[in-house]
Design a protein around this motif. Sequence first.
Motif, short mmCIF file in Angstrom:
data_model
loop_
_atom_site.label_atom_id
_atom_site.label_comp_id
_atom_site.label_asym_id
_atom_site.label_seq_id
_atom_site.Cartn_x
_atom_site.Cartn_y
_atom_site.Cartn_z
N LEU A 122 0.87 -1.16 0.00
CA LEU A 122 0.00 0.00 0.00
C LEU A 122 0.91 1.22 0.00
O LEU A 122 1.65 1.45 0.96
N ILE A 123 0.89 1.96 -1.10
CA ILE A 123 1.85 3.03 -1.33
C ILE A 123 1.18 4.40 -1.24
O ILE A 123 0.32 4.73 -2.05
N PRO A 124 1.60 5.23 -0.28
CA PRO A 124 1.10 6.61 -0.24
C PRO A 124 1.80 7.44 -1.33
O PRO A 124 2.93 7.13 -1.72
N ILE A 125 1.15 8.47 -1.81
CA ILE A 125 1.77 9.36 -2.80
C ILE A 125 2.69 10.36 -2.11
O ILE A 125 3.76 10.68 -2.60
N ASN A 126 2.29 10.83 -0.94
CA ASN A 126 3.06 11.80 -0.18
C ASN A 126 4.33 11.12 0.36
O ASN A 126 4.24 10.15 1.11
N PRO A 127 5.52 11.62 -0.02
CA PRO A 127 6.77 10.98 0.42
C PRO A 127 7.02 11.06 1.92
O PRO A 127 7.89 10.36 2.44
N GLU A 128 6.24 11.86 2.65
CA GLU A 128 6.40 11.93 4.10
C GLU A 128 5.83 10.70 4.80
O GLU A 128 6.05 10.50 5.99
N PHE A 129 5.10 9.87 4.06
CA PHE A 129 4.49 8.67 4.61
C PHE A 129 5.16 7.44 4.02
O PHE A 129 5.54 7.44 2.86
N LYS A 130 5.28 6.40 4.83
CA LYS A 130 5.95 5.18 4.40
C LYS A 130 4.96 4.18 3.82
O LYS A 130 3.84 4.06 4.30
N PRO A 131 5.40 3.41 2.82
CA PRO A 131 4.56 2.32 2.30
C PRO A 131 4.36 1.25 3.38
O PRO A 131 5.12 1.17 4.34
N ARG A 132 3.34 0.45 3.18
CA ARG A 132 3.06 -0.63 4.12
C ARG A 132 2.89 -1.92 3.31
O ARG A 132 2.09 -1.98 2.40
N ARG A 133 3.67 -2.93 3.67
CA ARG A 133 3.55 -4.24 3.03
C ARG A 133 2.66 -5.12 3.90
O ARG A 133 2.83 -5.21 5.10
N ILE A 134 1.72 -5.78 3.24
CA ILE A 134 0.85 -6.73 3.92
C ILE A 134 1.12 -8.08 3.28
O ILE A 134 1.07 -8.21 2.05
N GLU A 135 1.44 -9.07 4.11
CA GLU A 135 1.79 -10.38 3.56
C GLU A 135 1.34 -11.50 4.48
O GLU A 135 0.92 -11.27 5.61
N GLY A 136 1.43 -12.70 3.95
CA GLY A 136 1.13 -13.90 4.72
C GLY A 136 -0.28 -13.92 5.25
O GLY A 136 -1.22 -13.55 4.56
N VAL A 137 -0.43 -14.31 6.53
CA VAL A 137 -1.76 -14.44 7.13
C VAL A 137 -2.46 -13.09 7.25
O VAL A 137 -3.69 -13.04 7.22
N ASP A 138 -1.71 -12.00 7.39
CA ASP A 138 -2.33 -10.67 7.47
C ASP A 138 -3.10 -10.35 6.19
O ASP A 138 -4.10 -9.64 6.21
N LEU A 139 -2.62 -10.88 5.07
CA LEU A 139 -3.26 -10.64 3.79
C LEU A 139 -4.67 -11.23 3.75
O LEU A 139 -5.55 -10.70 3.08
N GLU A 140 -4.89 -12.31 4.50
CA GLU A 140 -6.21 -12.95 4.54
C GLU A 140 -7.25 -12.05 5.20
O GLU A 140 -8.45 -12.25 5.00
N GLN A 141 -6.82 -11.06 5.99
CA GLN A 141 -7.73 -10.15 6.68
C GLN A 141 -8.01 -8.88 5.88
O GLN A 141 -8.67 -7.97 6.37
#
Length: 158
Positions: A122-141
């Motif tokens: 999940l990628i924000p456009i504003n460079p002041e915010f960091k992307p967030r990777r969702i993987e594994g079991v978290d992806l099921e939610q």
Amino acid sequence: MMEAAHEDAARESAIEAALSSYLVYIHYAGPVAAHFDATPDDAYEQRTIPAEWIGRRKPEDFFLATVSGDSMYPQFHDGDDILCLRCSDMGASGRIGIMLLGGDEATVKRIEYKPGEDWIDLIPINPEFKPRRIEGVDLEQCRVVGRVIKVIRTVDLI
């Protein structure tokens, strides 16, 4: 006097009929975070938009939401309304969509992924915010609920 009232009622009815061919009712889903750790508003209401914005699709295929936060700035501003096409798949990596995270958090982000892989970014456009990777079991939610089609912004008060 009765004739004038009847003419006014007929005129109002004609105006409503004309407007209904130009406007459609869309579900308004409330605020959606342009940051993480926010919960969606469960408010349900209808709003009108120009029918031409949805093309040949049905109004039920869309919903409106309001951007809350600055992680998608400058493309999206806090308070912008966004018209979203209901979908459960982005169709292509890199599109901007609404993602529900764990059932009680909603966010608008650029959604990047590789088919067959067990992650999404999940990628924000504003460079002041960091992307967030969702993987594994978290992806099921998590699930995609819409793809952003149009930004509706008021730039000044009437």
